[in-house]
Each structure stands twice: as structure tokens, then as C-alpha cells.
Design a protein around this motif. Structure first.
Motif, PDB file in Angstrom:
ATOM      1  N   PHE A 197       0.806  -1.221   0.000  1.00  9.46           N
ATOM      2  CA  PHE A 197       0.000   0.000   0.000  1.00  9.46           C
ATOM      3  C   PHE A 197       0.843   1.277   0.000  1.00  9.46           C
ATOM      4  O   PHE A 197       0.429   2.287  -0.575  1.00  9.46           O
ATOM      5  CB  PHE A 197      -0.954   0.002   1.205  1.00  9.46           C
ATOM      6  N   ARG A 203       2.409  -2.957  -6.487  1.00 12.20           N
ATOM      7  CA  ARG A 203       1.081  -2.724  -7.061  1.00 12.20           C
ATOM      8  C   ARG A 203       1.129  -2.665  -8.585  1.00 12.20           C
ATOM      9  O   ARG A 203       0.112  -2.860  -9.253  1.00 12.20           O
ATOM     10  CB  ARG A 203       0.481  -1.440  -6.488  1.00 12.20           C
ATOM     11  N   LEU A 208      -4.320  -6.932  -5.724  1.00  9.29           N
ATOM     12  CA  LEU A 208      -4.255  -7.352  -4.319  1.00  9.29           C
ATOM     13  C   LEU A 208      -4.391  -8.865  -4.139  1.00  9.29           C
ATOM     14  O   LEU A 208      -3.576  -9.477  -3.433  1.00  9.29           O
ATOM     15  CB  LEU A 208      -5.302  -6.616  -3.485  1.00  9.29           C
ATOM     16  N   GLY A 243      -6.114  -2.449   9.123  1.00  5.60           N
ATOM     17  CA  GLY A 243      -6.846  -1.205   8.914  1.00  5.60           C
ATOM     18  C   GLY A 243      -7.268  -0.516  10.187  1.00  5.60           C
ATOM     19  O   GLY A 243      -7.702   0.640  10.161  1.00  5.60           O
ATOM     20  N   GLY A 252      -6.523   6.201   5.939  1.00  3.94           N
ATOM     21  CA  GLY A 252      -7.808   5.935   5.294  1.00  3.94           C
ATOM     22  C   GLY A 252      -8.660   7.167   5.136  1.00  3.94           C
ATOM     23  O   GLY A 252      -9.510   7.230   4.241  1.00  3.94           O
ATOM     24  N   GLU A 260      -9.775   1.316   8.388  1.00  2.00           N
ATOM     25  CA  GLU A 260      -9.645   1.428   6.937  1.00  2.00           C
ATOM     26  C   GLU A 260      -9.998   0.085   6.308  1.00  2.00           C
ATOM     27  O   GLU A 260      -9.345  -0.927   6.572  1.00  2.00           O
ATOM     28  CB  GLU A 260      -8.207   1.829   6.591  1.00  2.00           C
ATOM     29  N   LEU A 262      -9.950  -1.420   3.190  1.00  2.00           N
ATOM     30  CA  LEU A 262      -9.169  -2.165   2.203  1.00  2.00           C
ATOM     31  C   LEU A 262      -8.022  -2.917   2.864  1.00  2.00           C
ATOM     32  O   LEU A 262      -7.716  -4.059   2.497  1.00  2.00           O
ATOM     33  CB  LEU A 262      -8.634  -1.218   1.125  1.00  2.00           C
ATOM     34  N   ARG A 263      -7.381  -2.320   3.849  1.00  4.98           N
ATOM     35  CA  ARG A 263      -6.290  -2.998   4.551  1.00  4.98           C
ATOM     36  C   ARG A 263      -6.818  -4.160   5.396  1.00  4.98           C
ATOM     37  O   ARG A 263      -6.168  -5.197   5.510  1.00  4.98           O
ATOM     38  CB  ARG A 263      -5.504  -2.007   5.396  1.00  4.98           C
ATOM     39  N   GLN A 265      -9.492  -5.829   4.547  1.00  4.63           N
ATOM     40  CA  GLN A 265      -9.835  -6.828   3.545  1.00  4.63           C
ATOM     41  C   GLN A 265      -8.604  -7.636   3.159  1.00  4.63           C
ATOM     42  O   GLN A 265      -8.677  -8.869   3.021  1.00  4.63           O
ATOM     43  CB  GLN A 265     -10.412  -6.134   2.309  1.00  4.63           C
ATOM     44  N   ALA A 266      -7.462  -6.967   2.998  1.00  5.13           N
ATOM     45  CA  ALA A 266      -6.220  -7.663   2.679  1.00  5.13           C
ATOM     46  C   ALA A 266      -5.825  -8.606   3.808  1.00  5.13           C
ATOM     47  O   ALA A 266      -5.359  -9.730   3.570  1.00  5.13           O
ATOM     48  CB  ALA A 266      -5.113  -6.651   2.410  1.00  5.13           C
TER      49      ALA A 266
END
Length: 373
Positions: A197, A203, A208, A243, A252, A260, A262-263, A265-266
Motif C-alpha cells: 500500500f 502494485r 491485491l 486497517g 484511510g 480502513e 481495504l487494509r 480486507q487484505a
């Protein structure tokens, strides 16, 4: 015994240091097995655990980076303000870190020292050490950015450890200690947060899900290499809810200061995939004397974050030493911390407090007790 003249000069001093170490280890070898291999205060049915070994990043680095040219170090105040003696040892917290707590709660010893400690004692070697390096990850590029010891270099340190111990107590005893030890590895957070990130290189190569697949494959390769080096019981710890770290909340940009997504989710994706791979390894190696355990830290820490009052916390979204990406490591050297760290889940922008770690480690042991024996 070396004569006083043999200790004169730089080379003589080095020879004497080696002789003293050999003598001390010889004393350890002559002690009864319960004294030589085990720590004091055995309890809870963990008598068969000979040692604890820890690989990973700053969550479990107790000071291996102290003499390394890197920003990822913590051997200065305010780190260590609640450590015994109020000493900043290089642990990224106000006090103990998970390696210490696991070693103590499993009855091995009170503290898990860094393998690269200046004052490492013989019994420290026989009861386990940490090879972890703050800033490290499963992706070799991650440790390059932070000038940390990569996961491969941590395995090299373990190889060095094996040779050192075998030369002193013998191959058979060294093998016995390792075979009865529990190994833990906890990496991946820096790969996701600081590499994928924060820096655009990965990236450009991966989306991801593809990067998570790469990390999981690297983690499994690391685990199997460790197994091939003699480790029989290996606990692979997932990544926390990244996150929800104060620094990532700020990045975020949520007006309500929520975690946050997305983090997180990762994190969930990595944990889901690595846990399935660990199940696969256990199925394939069942009957060969090896045991692999996935250890969840994500939901155990998230429980504290979502229910702080139940655990006696008042502050969830701020770090005791600050909340930005620059509120950690060398960037907060000699800064003032908050008045009461017991109110905080997070010590700095990334790392939990000893109180939070203590609660989470209790949960981890309770959930994985049958796998750790």
C-alpha cells in the motif's frame, strides 16, 4: 584454564570470552535435564516444551535490530517504560511483547531474548530465542525497504544457532531441544501495509489478490524450510486487523475515524488463504511427526477494538505515543508518551500495548492449547 597472559590483547580477550562461554555451557549440560532445558515455574501441562523460537517482524522483535542501521528499532524511550527496570530493550511496546508472554505463559522462561543480544547466556540458547527483525516480511522486497533482516536471513540465523549449540552440547541434544520446541512465525503486516500500500512497486506487478497469493506461497515456503531444518511444531500467526492500526485509520481518511476497510480486507484474505494452506500441510504431513497450526490474531485483537470497555480500555483509535505513520520506531525517540498506557490498545501508530498483547496471547493459548502440547 587460560592463563592471565592469554587474555591480554584483543585476540586474547576474544579467546577468553569463548572459553568462558564454553565453561558456562558445560555447567548447564551437567545440570539435571529439568534445569538445563526447561525454564522455571513449569505449570499448565506444558512440561514437554523445551524451548520457544520466534521468527517475524516488529510485533515479536525483542531487540535484534538494536545494532542495525535501520529506522525500525526501539531501543530508546518511550519504548520500555513499563518493562522491568524501565529499560528500552528494543521491544516495540511499552513493556513485554508476544514472544515474552508466550514463553512465560507456556512455562519456559520469563523473557524471550533476541538471538543477537550482547549478553546472551547459555541457558538462553537452550530454552529459545527470537530471530525476528522489525520491518521484515515474507516478501524479500519488504526488508530491503526497511533494511531489516529478511525472512531468509532469519533462517540463516537459526542455522547459525544450530551450529553454535551443537558445537557445545552435541548434535543429539541440540536436535532434541529443537524437536520438542514450539516455533512461531508472524509476518505479513509490513508486506501489506508498508510494501503493497505504501510503495507502488508491487502494485504495478500484482493486484491485491495476486499479491496475497504470492505472500502466502512465500509464507508456506518459509514454514516448510523451517520444518526441514528440524522444527516439528510450528505456529503460523496470521496478520492483525491492519486497517484498525491508528496510522492506517488516519491514512484511510475516514471522518469518523473508522478502521480502513481495504487494509482489513487484505488481512482477512491473507489469513483465509494461509489457514487453508496450513490445513493442507497438516493433511499431507499427518503421521510424520510434524504439526502446523494456524493462529488467529485478527479476530482476537478486533474483539478488543470493538469491545474496549469490556477489557478495560478507553482509547481505541489513538496510539499512546501518537497515531500517524511517523508515530513509531526512531521517529518517536525520546518523545513523551500518554499518562496512562493501560487505557490504550495501541502504544504507537502500529503496535499494541503490553496490556493488549497480554489479553490476546491468553486468548491464543486458550484456543490452541490442544495443538501446543
Amino acid at each position: 584454564m587460560a592463563s592471565p597472559l592469554a587474555c591480554m590483547g584483543r585476540d586474547g580477550y576474544a579467546r577468553c570470552q569463548v572459553l568462558l562461554l564454553l565453561l558456562a555451557l558445560a555447567v548447564v549440560v551437567l545440570l539435571p535435564p529439568s534445569s538445563a532445558v526447561h525454564g522455571s515455574g513449569r505449570s499448565g501441562g506444558y512440561e514437554d516444551i523445551s524451548a520457544i523460537f520466534m521468527f517475524g517482524d516488529s510485533i515479536v522483535d525483542p531487540g535484534n535490530n538494536n545494532h542495525r542501521l535501520t529506522e525500525a528499532k526501539a531501543n530508546f524511550p518511550p519504548y520500555g517504560q513499563d518493562f522491568p527496570g524501565r529499560v528500552a530493550t528494543g521491544r516495540f511496546s511499552n513493556g513485554l511483547v508476544p514472544g515474552d508472554l508466550l514463553a512465560s505463559k507456556l512455562g519456559v522462561k520469563e523473557l524471550l531474548p533476541p538471538y543477537l543480544a550482547d549478553d546472551l547466556q547459555p541457558n538462553d540458547l537452550l530454552t529459545g530465542v527470537a530471530f525476528a527483525s522489525g520491518g521484515s516480511g515474507y516478501d524479500p522486497l519488504t526488508s530491503t525497504f526497511s533494511t531489516a533482516r529478511s525472512s531468509a536471513e532469519q533462517l540463516e540465523l537459526f542455522h547459525d544457532y544450530k551450529e553454535k549449540v551443537a558445537a557445545i552440547v552435541g548434535e543429539e541434544k541440540m536436535t532434541r531441544v529443537i524437536s520438542k520446541a514450539i516455533f512461531f512465525t508472524i509476518m505479513g503486516a509490513n508486506d501489506i501495509v508498508n510494501n503493497y500500500f505504501a510503495v507502488p512497486l508491487r502494485r504495478h506487478e500484482y493486484d491485491l489478490p495476486s499479491y496475497i497469493d504470492f505472500l502466502v506461497s512465500s509464507a508456506i515456503n518459509f514454514t516448510m524450510t523451517l520444518n526441514n531444518m528440524g522444527a516439528k511444531k510450528i505456529g503460523v500467526v496470521g496478520v492483525p486487523p491492519l486497517g484498525c492500526c491508528p496510522s492506517q485509520i488516519i491514512l484511510g481518511g475516514s471522518p469518523s475515524r473508522e478502521c480502513e476497510p481495504l487494509r482489513n480486507q487484505a488481512s482477512v484474505l491473507f489469513n483465509s488463504k494461509i489457514s487453508k494452506e496450513i490445513d493442507r500441510l497438516n493433511a499431507e504431513w499427518n503421521g510424520y511427526g510434524s504439526k502446523f497450526v494456524y493462529i488467529d490474531i485478527y479476530y482476537n485483537l478486533l474483539d478488543l477494538i470493538q469491545n474496549p470497555v469490556f477489557y478495560g480500555f478507553k482509547e481505541v483509535k489513538e496510539g499512546c505515543c501518537g497515531s500517524t505513520v511517523l508515530s513509531a520506531a526512531v521517529f518517536i525517540a525520546y518523545h513523551n508518551a500518554c499518562p496512562n498506557a493501560l487505557d490504550y490498545i495501541f502504544w504507537d501508530g502500529f503496535h499494541p500495548t503490553e496490556k493488549a498483547y497480554n489479553i490476546v496471547v491468553d486468548k491464543l493459548i486458550q484456543q490452541n492449547r490442544k495443538y501446543l502440547l
